[in-house]
Design a protein around this motif. Structure first.
Motif, PDB file in Angstrom:
ATOM      1  N   GLY A   1      22.526 -18.756   3.682  1.00  0.00           N
ATOM      2  CA  GLY A   1      21.900 -17.524   4.125  1.00  0.00           C
ATOM      3  C   GLY A   1      21.649 -16.495   3.049  1.00  0.00           C
ATOM      4  N   LEU A   2      22.102 -16.756   1.831  1.00  0.00           N
ATOM      5  CA  LEU A   2      21.819 -15.845   0.729  1.00  0.00           C
ATOM      6  C   LEU A   2      20.368 -16.010   0.291  1.00  0.00           C
ATOM      7  CD1 LEU A   2      25.011 -16.360  -1.451  1.00  0.00           C
ATOM      8  CD2 LEU A   2      24.501 -14.448   0.074  1.00  0.00           C
ATOM      9  N   VAL A   3      19.789 -14.918  -0.226  1.00  0.00           N
ATOM     10  CA  VAL A   3      18.405 -14.957  -0.672  1.00  0.00           C
ATOM     11  C   VAL A   3      18.345 -14.626  -2.160  1.00  0.00           C
ATOM     12  CG1 VAL A   3      16.118 -13.927  -0.424  1.00  0.00           C
ATOM     13  CG2 VAL A   3      17.527 -14.329   1.599  1.00  0.00           C
ATOM     14  N   ILE A   4      17.624 -15.443  -2.901  1.00  0.00           N
ATOM     15  CA  ILE A   4      17.377 -15.198  -4.317  1.00  0.00           C
ATOM     16  C   ILE A   4      15.910 -14.817  -4.456  1.00  0.00           C
ATOM     17  CG2 ILE A   4      17.196 -16.264  -6.595  1.00  0.00           C
ATOM     18  CD1 ILE A   4      19.621 -17.903  -5.966  1.00  0.00           C
ATOM     19  N   SER A   5      15.651 -13.744  -5.202  1.00  0.00           N
ATOM     20  CA  SER A   5      14.287 -13.265  -5.408  1.00  0.00           C
ATOM     21  C   SER A   5      13.873 -13.499  -6.849  1.00  0.00           C
ATOM     22  CB  SER A   5      14.199 -11.771  -5.103  1.00  0.00           C
ATOM     23  OG  SER A   5      14.582 -11.526  -3.781  1.00  0.00           O
ATOM     24  N   SER A   6      12.595 -13.778  -7.042  1.00  0.00           N
ATOM     25  CA  SER A   6      12.061 -13.971  -8.381  1.00  0.00           C
ATOM     26  C   SER A   6      10.659 -13.389  -8.447  1.00  0.00           C
ATOM     27  CB  SER A   6      12.023 -15.462  -8.716  1.00  0.00           C
ATOM     28  OG  SER A   6      11.492 -15.663 -10.003  1.00  0.00           O
ATOM     29  N   ILE A   7      10.331 -12.812  -9.593  1.00  0.00           N
ATOM     30  CA  ILE A   7       8.979 -12.358  -9.861  1.00  0.00           C
ATOM     31  C   ILE A   7       8.341 -13.380 -10.796  1.00  0.00           C
ATOM     32  CG2 ILE A   7       7.545 -10.523 -10.834  1.00  0.00           C
ATOM     33  CD1 ILE A   7       9.080  -9.614  -8.375  1.00  0.00           C
ATOM     34  N   ILE A   8       7.277 -14.027 -10.330  1.00  0.00           N
ATOM     35  CA  ILE A   8       6.563 -15.006 -11.146  1.00  0.00           C
ATOM     36  C   ILE A   8       5.069 -14.687 -11.082  1.00  0.00           C
ATOM     37  CG2 ILE A   8       8.327 -16.786 -10.832  1.00  0.00           C
ATOM     38  CD1 ILE A   8       6.511 -18.155  -8.809  1.00  0.00           C
ATOM     39  N   THR A   9       4.317 -15.256 -11.995  1.00  0.00           N
ATOM     40  CA  THR A   9       2.882 -14.967 -12.008  1.00  0.00           C
ATOM     41  C   THR A   9       2.199 -15.588 -10.789  1.00  0.00           C
ATOM     42  OG1 THR A   9       2.301 -16.932 -13.283  1.00  0.00           O
ATOM     43  CG2 THR A   9       2.838 -14.917 -14.542  1.00  0.00           C
ATOM     44  N   ASN A  10       1.076 -14.993 -10.409  1.00  0.00           N
ATOM     45  CA  ASN A  10       0.289 -15.567  -9.321  1.00  0.00           C
ATOM     46  C   ASN A  10      -0.178 -16.967  -9.690  1.00  0.00           C
ATOM     47  OD1 ASN A  10       0.589 -13.181  -7.882  1.00  0.00           O
ATOM     48  ND2 ASN A  10      -1.360 -12.349  -8.557  1.00  0.00           N
ATOM     49  N   GLY A  11      -0.454 -17.182 -10.980  1.00  0.00           N
ATOM     50  CA  GLY A  11      -0.847 -18.506 -11.442  1.00  0.00           C
ATOM     51  C   GLY A  11       0.247 -19.538 -11.222  1.00  0.00           C
ATOM     52  N   ALA A  12       1.506 -19.138 -11.437  1.00  0.00           N
ATOM     53  CA  ALA A  12       2.630 -20.052 -11.219  1.00  0.00           C
ATOM     54  C   ALA A  12       2.763 -20.401  -9.738  1.00  0.00           C
ATOM     55  CB  ALA A  12       3.925 -19.436 -11.740  1.00  0.00           C
ATOM     56  N   VAL A  13       2.572 -19.415  -8.867  1.00  0.00           N
ATOM     57  CA  VAL A  13       2.613 -19.680  -7.422  1.00  0.00           C
ATOM     58  C   VAL A  13       1.539 -20.703  -7.065  1.00  0.00           C
ATOM     59  CG1 VAL A  13       2.258 -18.669  -5.129  1.00  0.00           C
ATOM     60  CG2 VAL A  13       3.596 -17.432  -6.827  1.00  0.00           C
ATOM     61  N   GLU A  14       0.353 -20.501  -7.603  1.00  0.00           N
ATOM     62  CA  GLU A  14      -0.756 -21.412  -7.321  1.00  0.00           C
ATOM     63  C   GLU A  14      -0.502 -22.806  -7.901  1.00  0.00           C
ATOM     64  OE1 GLU A  14      -5.369 -21.762  -8.662  1.00  0.00           O
ATOM     65  OE2 GLU A  14      -4.682 -19.771  -8.044  1.00  0.00           O
ATOM     66  N   ASN A  15      -0.049 -22.867  -9.160  1.00  0.00           N
ATOM     67  CA  ASN A  15       0.203 -24.162  -9.803  1.00  0.00           C
ATOM     68  C   ASN A  15       1.280 -24.963  -9.096  1.00  0.00           C
ATOM     69  OD1 ASN A  15      -1.736 -23.744 -11.771  1.00  0.00           O
ATOM     70  ND2 ASN A  15      -0.292 -22.920 -13.256  1.00  0.00           N
ATOM     71  N   LEU A  16       2.302 -24.262  -8.588  1.00  0.00           N
ATOM     72  CA  LEU A  16       3.380 -24.935  -7.862  1.00  0.00           C
ATOM     73  C   LEU A  16       2.989 -25.246  -6.420  1.00  0.00           C
ATOM     74  CD1 LEU A  16       6.403 -22.819  -9.139  1.00  0.00           C
ATOM     75  CD2 LEU A  16       5.933 -25.213  -9.685  1.00  0.00           C
ATOM     76  N   GLY A  17       1.918 -24.626  -5.947  1.00  0.00           N
ATOM     77  CA  GLY A  17       1.515 -24.826  -4.555  1.00  0.00           C
ATOM     78  C   GLY A  17       2.524 -24.244  -3.582  1.00  0.00           C
TER      79      GLY A  17
END
Length: 69
Positions: free
Chosen positions: A32-48
């Motif tokens: 139930g713990l949540v880990i947050s990360s700031i990544i580039t929009n490109g990384a979100v897209e590349n990882l799908g």
């Protein structure tokens, strides 16, 4: 997936908040713990990345800061 980072946490993508350049990704771990990360929009897209899919939070750091009020 093999990485040198020892801190690897499997969880589920709970939310993705997209900004102009970066996205804030929240991964909920099994306990139930949540880990947050700031990544580039490109990384979100590349990882799908999509909400609800399994993902790993991999932490590679040389410092851990602790503070109090």
């Amino acid at each position: 997936m093999k990485l040198s980072a020892r801190n690897q946490f499997k969880g589920i993508v709970k939310s993705i908040t997209t900004g102009a350049v970066n996205s804030e990704v929240h991964i909920e771990l099994a306990d139930g713990l949540v880990i947050s990360s700031i990544i580039t929009n490109g990384a979100v897209e590349n990882l799908g990345l999509t909400v609800g899919q399994p993902a790993f939070a991999v932490i590679k750091a040389t410092d851990v800061l602790i503070g109090i009020e």
